[in-house]
Design a protein around this motif. Sequence first.
Motif, PDB file in Angstrom:
ATOM      1  N   SER A  31     -45.943 -84.300   0.219  1.00 13.23           N
ATOM      2  CA  SER A  31     -45.438 -83.091  -0.417  1.00 13.23           C
ATOM      3  C   SER A  31     -44.402 -84.034  -1.075  1.00 13.23           C
ATOM      4  CB  SER A  31     -44.228 -82.301  -0.395  1.00 13.23           C
ATOM      5  OG  SER A  31     -43.175 -81.835  -0.462  1.00 13.23           O
ATOM      6  N   LYS A  34     -46.835 -84.941  -4.125  1.00 14.72           N
ATOM      7  CA  LYS A  34     -47.477 -83.817  -5.190  1.00 14.72           C
ATOM      8  C   LYS A  34     -46.041 -83.530  -6.005  1.00 14.72           C
ATOM      9  CE  LYS A  34     -50.252 -80.824  -2.152  1.00 14.72           C
ATOM     10  NZ  LYS A  34     -50.007 -79.564  -1.715  1.00 14.72           N
ATOM     11  N   GLN A  35     -44.731 -83.803  -5.326  1.00 20.67           N
ATOM     12  CA  GLN A  35     -43.909 -83.889  -7.055  1.00 20.67           C
ATOM     13  C   GLN A  35     -43.930 -84.371  -7.582  1.00 20.67           C
ATOM     14  OE1 GLN A  35     -40.526 -83.348  -3.963  1.00 20.67           O
ATOM     15  NE2 GLN A  35     -40.517 -81.788  -3.116  1.00 20.67           N
ATOM     16  N   SER A  36     -44.257 -85.707  -7.183  1.00 18.01           N
ATOM     17  CA  SER A  36     -43.808 -87.396  -8.272  1.00 18.01           C
ATOM     18  C   SER A  36     -45.393 -86.460  -8.991  1.00 18.01           C
ATOM     19  CB  SER A  36     -44.581 -88.263  -7.255  1.00 18.01           C
ATOM     20  OG  SER A  36     -44.561 -89.328  -8.555  1.00 18.01           O
ATOM     21  N   THR A  38     -46.678 -84.249 -10.069  1.00 18.24           N
ATOM     22  CA  THR A  38     -45.778 -83.174 -11.540  1.00 18.24           C
ATOM     23  C   THR A  38     -45.322 -83.385 -11.865  1.00 18.24           C
ATOM     24  OG1 THR A  38     -45.963 -81.604  -9.381  1.00 18.24           O
ATOM     25  CG2 THR A  38     -44.715 -80.993 -11.171  1.00 18.24           C
ATOM     26  N   ALA A  39     -43.851 -84.480 -11.604  1.00 21.20           N
ATOM     27  CA  ALA A  39     -43.076 -84.937 -12.657  1.00 21.20           C
ATOM     28  C   ALA A  39     -43.747 -85.660 -13.868  1.00 21.20           C
ATOM     29  CB  ALA A  39     -42.285 -85.851 -11.787  1.00 21.20           C
TER      30      ALA A  39
END
Length: 114
Positions: A31, A34-36, A38-39
């Motif tokens: 997770s 994925k956030q990294s 996306t950023a």
Amino acid sequence: MAINNVNNGLPKAPVDNNKVNTQQQTQQNQSAAKQSATAQAQQATTAPRQDSVSLTQSAQQLSQVQKKSADAPVNQEKVDKLKKAIQSGEYKVDPQSLAKKIARLESEIFGLKS
């Protein structure tokens, strides 16, 4: 309604807490990744792109020829006469003369002697 033969009558398997913790950590890591990602993607889309184009030698030559042809003088009166002659069917082509001129042009272009 009663449910019979859960686990085929076998005793319930003990929960392996280490395995559960490892799975939870893996999910959290995925997770976070994925956030990294996306950023990073958002930063990449907001950052201005710097595109570049380079032309090959032949493309540059073609561009020069097109510019020269656009600047070349055109005898519009002669063009109009030829258009009318072609449209009315009065313009006739001499195939032998045309063939000789094409051959001469090719020899000039490719450096051949005819």
